[in-house]
Design a protein around this motif. Structure first.
Motif, PDB file in Angstrom:
ATOM      1  N   GLY A  79       8.698  16.251   3.255  1.00 49.13           N
ATOM      2  CA  GLY A  79       8.727  14.813   3.508  1.00 49.13           C
ATOM      3  C   GLY A  79       7.408  14.341   4.097  1.00 49.13           C
ATOM      4  N   PHE A  80       6.873  15.136   5.012  1.00 45.60           N
ATOM      5  CA  PHE A  80       5.601  14.781   5.666  1.00 45.60           C
ATOM      6  C   PHE A  80       4.435  14.864   4.685  1.00 45.60           C
ATOM      7  CE2 PHE A  80       1.976  16.937   7.948  1.00 45.60           C
ATOM      8  CZ  PHE A  80       1.348  15.757   8.311  1.00 45.60           C
ATOM      9  N   THR A  81       4.306  15.990   3.961  1.00 45.36           N
ATOM     10  CA  THR A  81       3.161  16.119   3.054  1.00 45.36           C
ATOM     11  C   THR A  81       3.235  15.078   1.935  1.00 45.36           C
ATOM     12  OG1 THR A  81       4.377  17.857   1.931  1.00 45.36           O
ATOM     13  CG2 THR A  81       2.655  18.553   3.428  1.00 45.36           C
ATOM     14  N   THR A  82       4.466  14.779   1.489  1.00 48.24           N
ATOM     15  CA  THR A  82       4.580  13.776   0.430  1.00 48.24           C
ATOM     16  C   THR A  82       4.178  12.399   0.940  1.00 48.24           C
ATOM     17  OG1 THR A  82       6.369  15.057  -0.519  1.00 48.24           O
ATOM     18  CG2 THR A  82       6.106  12.832  -1.330  1.00 48.24           C
ATOM     19  N   SER A  83       4.458  12.107   2.201  1.00 47.84           N
ATOM     20  CA  SER A  83       4.043  10.804   2.738  1.00 47.84           C
ATOM     21  C   SER A  83       2.517  10.722   2.774  1.00 47.84           C
ATOM     22  CB  SER A  83       4.639  10.581   4.124  1.00 47.84           C
ATOM     23  OG  SER A  83       4.023  11.416   5.069  1.00 47.84           O
ATOM     24  N   LEU A  84       1.870  11.868   3.047  1.00 51.20           N
ATOM     25  CA  LEU A  84       0.406  11.915   2.990  1.00 51.20           C
ATOM     26  C   LEU A  84      -0.080  11.620   1.570  1.00 51.20           C
ATOM     27  CD1 LEU A  84      -1.007  14.978   4.963  1.00 51.20           C
ATOM     28  CD2 LEU A  84      -1.787  12.620   5.056  1.00 51.20           C
ATOM     29  N   PHE A  85       0.542  12.311   0.618  1.00 53.80           N
ATOM     30  CA  PHE A  85       0.178  12.111  -0.788  1.00 53.80           C
ATOM     31  C   PHE A  85       0.384  10.657  -1.183  1.00 53.80           C
ATOM     32  CE2 PHE A  85       2.202  11.745  -5.022  1.00 53.80           C
ATOM     33  CZ  PHE A  85       1.041  11.821  -5.780  1.00 53.80           C
ATOM     34  N   SER A  86       1.506  10.119  -0.734  1.00 55.08           N
ATOM     35  CA  SER A  86       1.841   8.740  -1.077  1.00 55.08           C
ATOM     36  C   SER A  86       0.783   7.777  -0.552  1.00 55.08           C
ATOM     37  CB  SER A  86       3.228   8.427  -0.516  1.00 55.08           C
ATOM     38  OG  SER A  86       3.394   7.076  -0.332  1.00 55.08           O
ATOM     39  N   ALA A  87       0.252   8.078   0.653  1.00 57.22           N
ATOM     40  CA  ALA A  87      -0.785   7.220   1.222  1.00 57.22           C
ATOM     41  C   ALA A  87      -2.034   7.214   0.346  1.00 57.22           C
ATOM     42  CB  ALA A  87      -1.129   7.676   2.628  1.00 57.22           C
ATOM     43  N   GLY A  88      -2.303   8.324  -0.347  1.00 57.69           N
ATOM     44  CA  GLY A  88      -3.443   8.355  -1.246  1.00 57.69           C
ATOM     45  C   GLY A  88      -3.124   7.807  -2.621  1.00 57.69           C
ATOM     46  N   TYR A  89      -1.850   7.750  -2.942  1.00 57.18           N
ATOM     47  CA  TYR A  89      -1.410   7.384  -4.289  1.00 57.18           C
ATOM     48  C   TYR A  89      -1.298   5.880  -4.450  1.00 57.18           C
ATOM     49  CZ  TYR A  89       1.908   7.205  -8.254  1.00 57.18           C
ATOM     50  OH  TYR A  89       2.532   6.944  -9.430  1.00 57.18           O
ATOM     51  N   ILE A  90      -0.781   5.206  -3.418  1.00 56.75           N
ATOM     52  CA  ILE A  90      -0.472   3.782  -3.600  1.00 56.75           C
ATOM     53  C   ILE A  90      -1.685   2.869  -3.733  1.00 56.75           C
ATOM     54  CG2 ILE A  90       1.906   3.693  -2.803  1.00 56.75           C
ATOM     55  CD1 ILE A  90       0.864   3.090  -0.046  1.00 56.75           C
ATOM     56  N   PRO A  91      -2.864   3.172  -3.119  1.00 52.39           N
ATOM     57  CA  PRO A  91      -3.992   2.261  -3.363  1.00 52.39           C
ATOM     58  C   PRO A  91      -4.287   2.087  -4.846  1.00 52.39           C
ATOM     59  CG  PRO A  91      -4.519   3.705  -1.563  1.00 52.39           C
ATOM     60  CD  PRO A  91      -3.223   4.182  -2.116  1.00 52.39           C
ATOM     61  N   HIS A  92      -4.164   3.158  -5.632  1.00 55.49           N
ATOM     62  CA  HIS A  92      -4.382   3.049  -7.080  1.00 55.49           C
ATOM     63  C   HIS A  92      -3.349   2.134  -7.715  1.00 55.49           C
ATOM     64  CE1 HIS A  92      -7.295   6.272  -7.091  1.00 55.49           C
ATOM     65  NE2 HIS A  92      -6.455   7.042  -6.435  1.00 55.49           N
ATOM     66  N   GLU A  93      -2.112   2.250  -7.232  1.00 57.92           N
ATOM     67  CA  GLU A  93      -1.043   1.442  -7.827  1.00 57.92           C
ATOM     68  C   GLU A  93      -1.257  -0.039  -7.528  1.00 57.92           C
ATOM     69  OE1 GLU A  93       1.880   3.170  -9.625  1.00 57.92           O
ATOM     70  OE2 GLU A  93      -0.061   4.159  -9.717  1.00 57.92           O
ATOM     71  N   ILE A  94      -1.753  -0.314  -6.319  1.00 55.07           N
ATOM     72  CA  ILE A  94      -2.073  -1.703  -5.961  1.00 55.07           C
ATOM     73  C   ILE A  94      -3.219  -2.196  -6.843  1.00 55.07           C
ATOM     74  CG2 ILE A  94      -3.169  -3.118  -4.186  1.00 55.07           C
ATOM     75  CD1 ILE A  94      -0.444  -2.813  -3.345  1.00 55.07           C
ATOM     76  N   ALA A  95      -4.240  -1.332  -6.975  1.00 51.60           N
ATOM     77  CA  ALA A  95      -5.422  -1.729  -7.748  1.00 51.60           C
ATOM     78  C   ALA A  95      -5.056  -2.007  -9.202  1.00 51.60           C
ATOM     79  CB  ALA A  95      -6.485  -0.643  -7.662  1.00 51.60           C
ATOM     80  N   SER A  96      -4.149  -1.166  -9.761  1.00 54.33           N
ATOM     81  CA  SER A  96      -3.794  -1.354 -11.163  1.00 54.33           C
ATOM     82  C   SER A  96      -2.701  -2.403 -11.329  1.00 54.33           C
ATOM     83  CB  SER A  96      -3.335  -0.025 -11.773  1.00 54.33           C
ATOM     84  OG  SER A  96      -2.136   0.392 -11.157  1.00 54.33           O
ATOM     85  N   GLY A  97      -2.223  -2.966 -10.212  1.00 52.68           N
ATOM     86  CA  GLY A  97      -1.258  -4.046 -10.287  1.00 52.68           C
ATOM     87  C   GLY A  97       0.163  -3.618 -10.615  1.00 52.68           C
ATOM     88  N   ARG A  98       0.451  -2.329 -10.577  1.00 49.95           N
ATOM     89  CA  ARG A  98       1.819  -1.894 -10.893  1.00 49.95           C
ATOM     90  C   ARG A  98       2.767  -2.157  -9.734  1.00 49.95           C
ATOM     91  NH1 ARG A  98       2.266   3.921 -13.269  1.00 49.95           N
ATOM     92  NH2 ARG A  98       4.180   3.146 -14.162  1.00 49.95           N
ATOM     93  N   LEU A  99       2.224  -2.134  -8.510  1.00 49.05           N
ATOM     94  CA  LEU A  99       3.047  -2.432  -7.344  1.00 49.05           C
ATOM     95  C   LEU A  99       2.399  -3.576  -6.567  1.00 49.05           C
ATOM     96  CD1 LEU A  99       3.974   1.105  -5.975  1.00 49.05           C
ATOM     97  CD2 LEU A  99       5.478  -0.518  -7.093  1.00 49.05           C
ATOM     98  N   THR A 100       3.243  -4.399  -5.953  1.00 50.97           N
ATOM     99  CA  THR A 100       2.724  -5.486  -5.132  1.00 50.97           C
ATOM    100  C   THR A 100       2.958  -5.130  -3.665  1.00 50.97           C
ATOM    101  OG1 THR A 100       4.859  -6.563  -5.151  1.00 50.97           O
ATOM    102  CG2 THR A 100       3.309  -7.178  -6.893  1.00 50.97           C
ATOM    103  N   PRO A 101       2.197  -5.746  -2.736  1.00 52.21           N
ATOM    104  CA  PRO A 101       2.402  -5.448  -1.314  1.00 52.21           C
ATOM    105  C   PRO A 101       3.853  -5.657  -0.874  1.00 52.21           C
ATOM    106  CG  PRO A 101       0.386  -6.688  -1.604  1.00 52.21           C
ATOM    107  CD  PRO A 101       1.027  -6.610  -2.949  1.00 52.21           C
ATOM    108  N   ARG A 102       4.528  -6.649  -1.445  1.00 49.13           N
ATOM    109  CA  ARG A 102       5.915  -6.894  -1.045  1.00 49.13           C
ATOM    110  C   ARG A 102       6.813  -5.725  -1.439  1.00 49.13           C
ATOM    111  NH1 ARG A 102       9.359 -11.640  -3.356  1.00 49.13           N
ATOM    112  NH2 ARG A 102      10.079  -9.805  -4.429  1.00 49.13           N
ATOM    113  N   LEU A 103       6.597  -5.224  -2.651  1.00 53.60           N
ATOM    114  CA  LEU A 103       7.385  -4.084  -3.106  1.00 53.60           C
ATOM    115  C   LEU A 103       7.084  -2.861  -2.246  1.00 53.60           C
ATOM    116  CD1 LEU A 103       7.286  -4.296  -6.987  1.00 53.60           C
ATOM    117  CD2 LEU A 103       9.280  -4.477  -5.526  1.00 53.60           C
TER     118      LEU A 103
END
Lengths: 483, 220
Positions: A79-103
């Motif tokens: 759970g901890f390591t995945t949260s780390l990975f997620s922190a590196g993963y989501i900036p790309h998703e924001i940049a590509s517009g697949r996820l919004t800050p609200r989501l």
């Protein structure tokens, strides 16, 4: 209540619950990602704290023993390591517009709710609470799988929702039947639903009702483990959600469902008049291994490919627990821990690869070792590990499973080996095409956080080379508990 | 157990199975909704009767939840969805009515055989209650399998949940936690599915899950 307010189990529950509430109000997604990592790290520390305190008698609400400690520490760590990975993963998703800050606000809160649900399921000293917690974890993952709102994501979460609702309904019926089976021996009320008292009086429970109860529980929670023929939701759910969720699904949620099955298996082992669950588990495990092995050949989506690999490995673990001798149980536990680490590590790689290439289609990904050396070699290393090749720990656990069962079930083991072989060539075929050759598509480098992947792979590698005595003793004690 | 108590409980849970059968062959959305209302109503009476017979007042809460939430609120909301989405056409079934009904009968027979054979202990009331509950659960599953339309799948699922509550209420003295959690789970499940419905509509202009199936990752 025998648990002090400051004991680690209580904190391990409080931390994710409180941080889920907190995260629901944090607007800035960067801050939220940091809080998510911090909270997951705190949960992991609490889980480690379980080793520091003396083992208490099972309380009215919570139960802490060797079995769920192993599951919990593994859960909290991944759970901890995945949260780390997620922190590196989501900036790309924001940049590509697949996820919004609200989501993302919703996503982070749900991540902690999911961790809370799984922790509660593992700690609960009550078969009803276990059920509620598994249901909670399921609902959160359904919401997360559908978060991209693409047609595929909606279809995947609809299917996941329908199948897991029916499954969870069957599990509840099994839970009710267990209560009815225990009512005569333990009297009416909560006592007849408490794990600790059920285990103590297992021999006095009504055998025929318990048989029926186990069948329903196996069908119900078995669906959530992803056992064939109840696996249909799993590849879709893995493919369409955000990759951190695929990692958590494979690495953790499947294990929690398996934990429920194992608990009920222990309950049945305490009663000499009931059917032996071993052959059922062996059959389902074997079916999963064989089925998944043949499915590798026609996969076109990289995340679905590894979804099927999860089916295969949950099959292997279930198979090991079905064999049921102490060595097989030991190997099953080891395999479970190593599979969680390896598979979530692979999903970390897969997540970055699909972001770098802008696609999940296997055919569109070529020559990764040349264009993105870290991702390419990382994927390759992960695949070698998940296939159970020698330097890595999964070789050890698969070897132990095979050798522990060979004298008692030679033919079954042969089939099992056939499954492993077919899976081997299938996966090699798919992965080698992606790793080698002339790069196609996008070749720009992307920013990654490599640390979680390294930690996972080093642990798996270390387990293959040398298992520390502490770990061996811990797993051995737990294996004896399973019977 | 006095006879009248037993007989009424028997009658009510038997009716629940009967209404499950009626649900199976409804081919219009509104008729299906009405029948589901009736299903929830029968469940509510059945649970209330159990509360009375077992002298377990907490079961009245479960009965009330079934009455207010399932027999009133959900049908109203579903009706609104149907009207808003304009999907009150004839519902498609997979196998046709005849084979479905035959399969349903087989399932009821199966659940009676399984439950009555396995539960020698236990009092007669909870035995037969379990048998009926299992029948309702299996019929609910059959309905989910034989329907393509999302609304009828939801109703199939909710009738399945009704069977679960019947089982839990029949298991004498089963702690309250569970009943409430069941009701709660239904609530959550419903909300989630409801959201899905809207999203599905948003994307495909239909709630027929066959259309959704076409978007599967592997079959393009």
């Amino acid at each position: 209540m025998s648990h002090l307010p400051f004991s680690p189990p209580v904190w391990a529950l409080l931390v994710p619950a409180a941080s889920a509430l907190l995260l629901a109000f944090v607007r800035d997604w960067r801050r939220a990602a940091q809080i998510n990592v911090a909270a997951s790290f705190l949960s992991f520390c609490m889980a480690l704290g379980l080793f520091a305190i003396p083992r208490e008698e099972p309380g009215r609400y919570l139960l802490v023993d060797d079995l769920n400690t192993v599951f919990l520490v593994l859960n909290a760590f991944v759970g901890f390591t995945t949260s780390l990975f997620s922190a590196g993963y989501i900036p790309h998703e924001i940049a590509s517009g697949r996820l919004t800050p609200r989501l993302l606000r919703f996503y982070h809160a749900m991540y902690q709710v999911l961790l809370f649900g799984m922790t509660l399921a593992l700690f609960a000293n009550n078969i009803g609470v276990l059920w509620v917690a598994v249901e909670m974890a399921t609902v959160t993952t359904v919401l997360m799988v559908g978060i991209y709102r693409t047609p595929e994501a909606i279809e995947a979460s609809w299917k996941y929702m329908m199948l897991s609702s029916v499954a969870i309904a069957l599990a509840l019926f099994g839970t009710t039947l267990t209560y009815v089976a225990a009512r005569q021996a333990l009297g009416e009320g909560t006592e007849a639903m408490r794990w600790s008292s059920l285990f103590k009086h297992a021999a006095e429970l009504d055998p025929s009702l318990l048989n029926l109860a186990f069948l329903f529980v196996l069908l119900g929670y078995g669906t959530k483990v992803g056992l064939v023929p109840l696996h249909a939701w799993l590849p879709d759910a893995h493919a369409e959600g955000p990759t951190p969720i695929s990692a958590v699904l494979s690495g953790l949620l499947l294990n929690v469902a398996l934990y429920a099955v194992i608990r009920f298996k222990i309950l049945l082992a305490g009663n000499s008049h009931v059917l032996s669950p071993g052959p059922l588990l062996i059959a389902m495990g074997l079916a999963s291994v064989l089925f998944a092995a043949f499915m590798f050949y026609r996969r076109r989506d990289i995340k679905r490919l590894f979804g099927y690999s999860s089916i295969e490995h949950m099959g292997i673990i279930t198979f090991a627990f079905g064999l049921g001798n102490p060595l097989a149980n030991f190997a099953g536990l080891l395999h479970m821990a190593l599979h969680s680490l390896t598979k979530s590590g692979i999903f970390f790689m897969v997540g970055y690869i699909s972001q770098a290439k802008g696609t999940q289609k296997i055919a569109d990904i070529r020559g990764l070792t040349e264009s993105h050396p870290f991702l390419g070699w990382g994927l390759l290393a992960g695949t070698v590990a998940i296939l159970g090749m020698p330097p890595f720990g999964l070789f050890l656990s698969e070897f132990l499973i095979v050798s522990s069962g060979f004298s008692t079930h030679p033919w079954v083991i042969l089939l099992f080996l056939l499954g492993l072989l077919v899976a081997f060539s299938g996966l090699v075929l798919r992965i080698s095409g992606m790793a080698f050759g002339r790069p196609t598509g996008r070749i720009e480098p992307i920013q990654v956080i490599p640390l979680p992947f390294w930690i996972h792979m080093l642990l798996v590698l270390a387990a293959g080379i040398f298992l520390p005595t502490v770990v061996v003793t811990c797993f051995r004690q737990t294996a004896q508990l399973i019977r | 157990m006095n006879t009248i108590g037993f007989d009424v409980a028997h009658l009510l849970s038997g009716s629940l199975v009967l209404v499950s059968f009626i649900l199976l062959y409804q081919d219009r959305v509104f008729a299906l909704l009405h029948m589901f209302t009736f299903h929830a109503l029968v469940l509510s009476f059945s649970v209330a009767w159990q509360a009375f017979v077992q002298d377990a007042p907490h079961l009245y809460i479960t009965a009330a939840i079934a009455l207010i939430f399932k027999a009133l609120l959900i049908p109203i909301v579903l009706r609104r969805i149907v009207v808003q989405l304009r999907i009150h056409q004839v519902l498609e079934t997979v196998g046709g009515i005849g084979p479905t009904m035959l399969a349903g009968m087989a399932l009821v027979a199966l659940s009676l055989v399984v439950t009555l054979r396995t539960t020698h202990a236990g009092d007669r009331l909870s035995r037969e209650d379990l048998a009926f509950a299992l029948a309702v659960i299996l019929l609910g599953m059959l309905m989910i399998v034989t329907r393509r339309n999302a609304i009828s799948q939801i109703i199939g699922f909710m009738s399945l949940e009704n069977g679960l509550i019947l089982a839990a209420a029949g298991a004498k003295g089963m702690p309250l936690v569970v009943e409430i959690s069941v009701a709660f789970a239904v609530l959550i499940a419903f909300i989630v599915i409801g959201i899905f419905l809207f999203r599905i509509r948003e994307r495909f202009d239909t709630v027929d899950t066959l259309v959704v199936e076409r978007f599967r990752g592997e079959r393009r």
